[in-house]
Motif scaffolding. Structure first.
Motif, PDB file in Angstrom:
ATOM      1  N   THR A  97      65.278  12.617  96.450  1.00 38.56           N
ATOM      2  CA  THR A  97      65.734  12.993  95.707  1.00 38.56           C
ATOM      3  C   THR A  97      66.030  12.672  94.624  1.00 38.56           C
ATOM      4  O   THR A  97      65.820  11.760  93.870  1.00 38.56           O
ATOM      5  N   TYR A 153      62.873   7.333 104.040  1.00 31.88           N
ATOM      6  CA  TYR A 153      64.151   7.980 104.213  1.00 31.88           C
ATOM      7  C   TYR A 153      64.897   6.781 105.036  1.00 31.88           C
ATOM      8  O   TYR A 153      64.316   5.896 105.743  1.00 31.88           O
ATOM      9  N   TYR A 176      70.009   6.074 102.883  1.00 30.10           N
ATOM     10  CA  TYR A 176      69.674   6.556 101.306  1.00 30.10           C
ATOM     11  C   TYR A 176      68.300   7.257 100.908  1.00 30.10           C
ATOM     12  O   TYR A 176      68.082   7.555 102.450  1.00 30.10           O
ATOM     13  N   ASN A 177      68.082   7.671 100.410  1.00 35.50           N
ATOM     14  CA  ASN A 177      66.983   9.306 100.536  1.00 35.50           C
ATOM     15  C   ASN A 177      66.470   9.192  98.883  1.00 35.50           C
ATOM     16  O   ASN A 177      67.249   9.701  97.240  1.00 35.50           O
ATOM     17  N   THR A 212      69.902  10.295  96.367  1.00 30.03           N
ATOM     18  CA  THR A 212      71.349  10.802  97.498  1.00 30.03           C
ATOM     19  C   THR A 212      71.628   9.551  98.371  1.00 30.03           C
ATOM     20  O   THR A 212      70.221   9.024  99.329  1.00 30.03           O
ATOM     21  N   ASP A 240      74.737   7.512 100.309  1.00 25.35           N
ATOM     22  CA  ASP A 240      76.476   7.952 101.077  1.00 25.35           C
ATOM     23  C   ASP A 240      76.016   6.124 101.949  1.00 25.35           C
ATOM     24  O   ASP A 240      75.843   6.671 102.896  1.00 25.35           O
TER      25      ASP A 240
END
Length: 82
Positions: A41, A14, A37-38, A45, A47
């Motif tokens: 998923t 992550y 930043y993930n 994902t 943001d």
């Protein structure tokens, strides 16, 4: 420099998108966190605070190659017309 800092557990990455001095360690003290930043998923994902990223680029910060790709792939949403 605007780059990724890994904060996830072992084998569970992550990332935070951070503004940090170029010569500091990857997870060293950052100036500001401007996104996350993930990659785990589906789909990944992301943001980002595009306004803060543009501010830092405007005052001379350079984006890492990976952050540059994320910014291009996930552009800021257009503001809704009132």
């Amino acid at each position: 420099m605007i780059r990724l800092a890994r904060v996830g557990a072992t084998k569970k990455p992550y990332y935070r998108v951070v503004v940090i001095e170029k010569d500091r360690a990857r997870n060293g003290r950052s100036i500001e966190v401007v996104g996350t930043y993930n990659p785990r998923t589906n789909p990944a994902t992301v943001d980002l605070k595009h306004d803060r990223i543009q501010y830092w680029v405007g005052v001379g910060a350079q984006m890492s190659e990976t952050v540059g790709k994320l910014v291009k792939k996930f552009p800021a949403a257009a503001p809704a017309a009132a």
